[in-house]
Write a protein that holds these residues in place. Structure first.
Motif, PDB file in Angstrom:
ATOM      1  N   ALA A   1      53.666  20.895  -7.223  1.00  0.00           N
ATOM      2  CA  ALA A   1      54.673  22.189  -6.550  1.00  0.00           C
ATOM      3  C   ALA A   1      54.933  21.957  -5.043  1.00  0.00           C
ATOM      4  CB  ALA A   1      54.198  23.442  -6.711  1.00  0.00           C
ATOM      5  N   GLU A   2      56.166  22.259  -4.851  1.00  0.00           N
ATOM      6  CA  GLU A   2      56.464  22.302  -3.345  1.00  0.00           C
ATOM      7  C   GLU A   2      56.236  23.211  -2.607  1.00  0.00           C
ATOM      8  OE1 GLU A   2      60.904  21.703  -1.520  1.00  0.00           O
ATOM      9  OE2 GLU A   2      60.323  19.586  -2.382  1.00  0.00           O
ATOM     10  N   ARG A   3      55.684  23.041  -1.393  1.00  0.00           N
ATOM     11  CA  ARG A   3      55.453  24.060  -0.530  1.00  0.00           C
ATOM     12  C   ARG A   3      56.735  24.734   0.015  1.00  0.00           C
ATOM     13  NH1 ARG A   3      50.335  22.822   3.626  1.00  0.00           N
ATOM     14  NH2 ARG A   3      49.104  22.106   1.880  1.00  0.00           N
TER      15      ARG A   3
END
Length: 94
Positions: A2-4
């Protein structure tokens, strides 16, 4: 993975900053272009150039605050009286 969220925010802020810098540079270029023409001008033309510059910078900073026209008192009163909601109308009553 997941991307922050902060990664997306950083990209958005970088894009906004670039747009702000580009618009600010355009205003500065226009201002610098007008300066040589002033030479030994009286105060009035100098103030007019400075006013245009400040208003243009304000527009860059907040596009929703474009320079308003200078309405007459009657027009100002008409606008303010029609824009009041019933809940705030009593605040404006004498």
């Amino acid at each position: 993975m997941a991307e922050r969220l902060t990664t997306n925010w950083r990209h958005g802020i970088a894009e906004e900053a670039e747009e702000l810098l580009t618009a600010t540079n355009a205003v500065l270029d226009a201002f610098e272009h007008e300066l040589p023409g002033l030479g030994e001008a009286s105060d009035e033309p100098v103030f007019a150039v400075v006013e245009r510059f400040v208003l243009a910078l304000n527009e860059v900073n907040d596009p929703t605050t474009a320079a308003p026209s200078k309405p007459t008192n009657e027009k100002s009163c008409a606008i303010s009286s029609t824009s009041r909601s019933p809940s705030t109308a009593s605040m404006w009553s004498p």
